[in-house]
Write an enzyme that holds these catalytic residues in place. Structure first.
Site, PDB file in Angstrom:
ATOM      1  N   TYR A  31       0.837  -1.205   0.000  1.00 36.60           N
ATOM      2  CA  TYR A  31       0.000   0.000   0.000  1.00 36.60           C
ATOM      3  C   TYR A  31       0.869   1.251   0.000  1.00 36.60           C
ATOM      4  CZ  TYR A  31      -3.060   3.692   1.682  1.00 36.60           C
ATOM      5  OH  TYR A  31      -3.733   4.875   1.817  1.00 36.60           O
ATOM      6  N   GLU A  32       1.952   1.227   0.759  1.00 37.69           N
ATOM      7  CA  GLU A  32       2.824   2.395   0.869  1.00 37.69           C
ATOM      8  C   GLU A  32       3.833   2.490  -0.283  1.00 37.69           C
ATOM      9  OE1 GLU A  32       4.474   2.026   4.844  1.00 37.69           O
ATOM     10  OE2 GLU A  32       2.803   3.181   5.674  1.00 37.69           O
ATOM     11  N   GLU A  89       4.510   1.989  15.331  1.00 42.44           N
ATOM     12  CA  GLU A  89       5.347   1.746  14.158  1.00 42.44           C
ATOM     13  C   GLU A  89       4.501   1.519  12.913  1.00 42.44           C
ATOM     14  OE1 GLU A  89       8.605   1.284  11.744  1.00 42.44           O
ATOM     15  OE2 GLU A  89       8.558   2.043  13.788  1.00 42.44           O
ATOM     16  N   VAL A  93      -5.198  -1.475   8.174  1.00 40.65           N
ATOM     17  CA  VAL A  93      -6.496  -2.136   8.041  1.00 40.65           C
ATOM     18  C   VAL A  93      -6.643  -2.493   6.569  1.00 40.65           C
ATOM     19  CG1 VAL A  93      -9.004  -1.878   8.234  1.00 40.65           C
ATOM     20  CG2 VAL A  93      -7.498  -0.900   9.994  1.00 40.65           C
ATOM     21  N   GLY A  99     -13.191   2.004   6.684  1.00 39.99           N
ATOM     22  CA  GLY A  99     -14.426   2.773   6.783  1.00 39.99           C
ATOM     23  C   GLY A  99     -15.431   2.192   7.761  1.00 39.99           C
ATOM     24  N   GLY A 103      -9.778   1.098  12.293  1.00 31.95           N
ATOM     25  CA  GLY A 103      -8.564   1.864  12.573  1.00 31.95           C
ATOM     26  C   GLY A 103      -8.723   2.694  13.830  1.00 31.95           C
ATOM     27  N   ASN A 130       0.270  10.375   1.959  1.00 32.99           N
ATOM     28  CA  ASN A 130      -0.879   9.610   2.433  1.00 32.99           C
ATOM     29  C   ASN A 130      -1.951  10.517   3.068  1.00 32.99           C
ATOM     30  OD1 ASN A 130      -2.646   7.669   3.308  1.00 32.99           O
ATOM     31  ND2 ASN A 130      -1.077   6.358   4.202  1.00 32.99           N
ATOM     32  N   TYR A 137      -6.156  10.771  11.022  1.00 26.82           N
ATOM     33  CA  TYR A 137      -5.495  11.062  12.289  1.00 26.82           C
ATOM     34  C   TYR A 137      -5.878  12.436  12.820  1.00 26.82           C
ATOM     35  CZ  TYR A 137      -2.651   6.979  11.165  1.00 26.82           C
ATOM     36  OH  TYR A 137      -2.221   5.719  10.859  1.00 26.82           O
TER      37      TYR A 137
END
Length: 164
Positions: A31-32, A89, A93, A99, A103, A130, A137
């Site tokens: 994903y990253e 770290e 999800v 959704g 998370g 991101n 957050y």
């Protein structure tokens, strides 16, 4: 903000969960856009999370007994606050489970651990690109630490410095 359904639960990972943890590590890295940087394996995950001196702790999230996410964290120390801190770290999800409040529930669980341990804060890093994560957050009340820059010493530079 959505609340996770009653079919959702969080458990402390055990050594038997190492393959699942490694799977989530790879999914997060994909994903990253960092999958090429994953060099760990089951033995290293087992040793560092469940060995004689664990370097970190892992939580697993489930919906209807199906794994949907994980969090890896460890404790650090703030000299300014004079208290331990919890460093997150990794939090991940699965895309199909996003959704649903999972998370948020993982972070709330970590917040309870931090409060129980007398931590003064929880910190984590987010990739600059991101935006979905940063927005999530911020909605929880987290603030960005724009006046700090993360430095990293690794690979050959780490070995070179250690040998001096």
């Amino acid at each position: 903000m959505q609340t996770a359904p009653a079919s959702f639960r969080i458990e402390k990972a055990t050594v038997n969960d190492v393959p699942l943890i490694l799977q989530f590590i790879r999914e997060l890295a994909e994903y990253e856009k960092l999958l090429d940087r994953v060099t760990t394996n089951e033995n290293r995950v087992r040793d560092t999370l469940f060995g004689a001196e664990p370097a970190a702790h892992a939580l697993l999230a489930y919906e209807n007994n199906q794994p949907v996410g994980f969090a890896i964290y460890f404790f650090n120390y703030s000299t300014f606050v004079g208290r331990p801190g919890l460093y997150l770290e990794d939090l991940f999800v699965s895309p199909e489970a996003r959704g649903k409040g999972f998370g948020r529930e993982l972070l709330a669980h970590l917040a309870r651990i931090a409060v129980e341990r007398g931590c003064g804060r929880i910190e984590w890093a987010v990739l600059d690109w991101n935006e979905p994560a940063k927005g999530f957050y911020k909605r929880l009340g987290a603030i960005t630490m724009d006046d700090w820059t993360v430095f990293r010493l690794m690979d050959q530079a780490l070995a070179d410095l250690a040998s001096k």
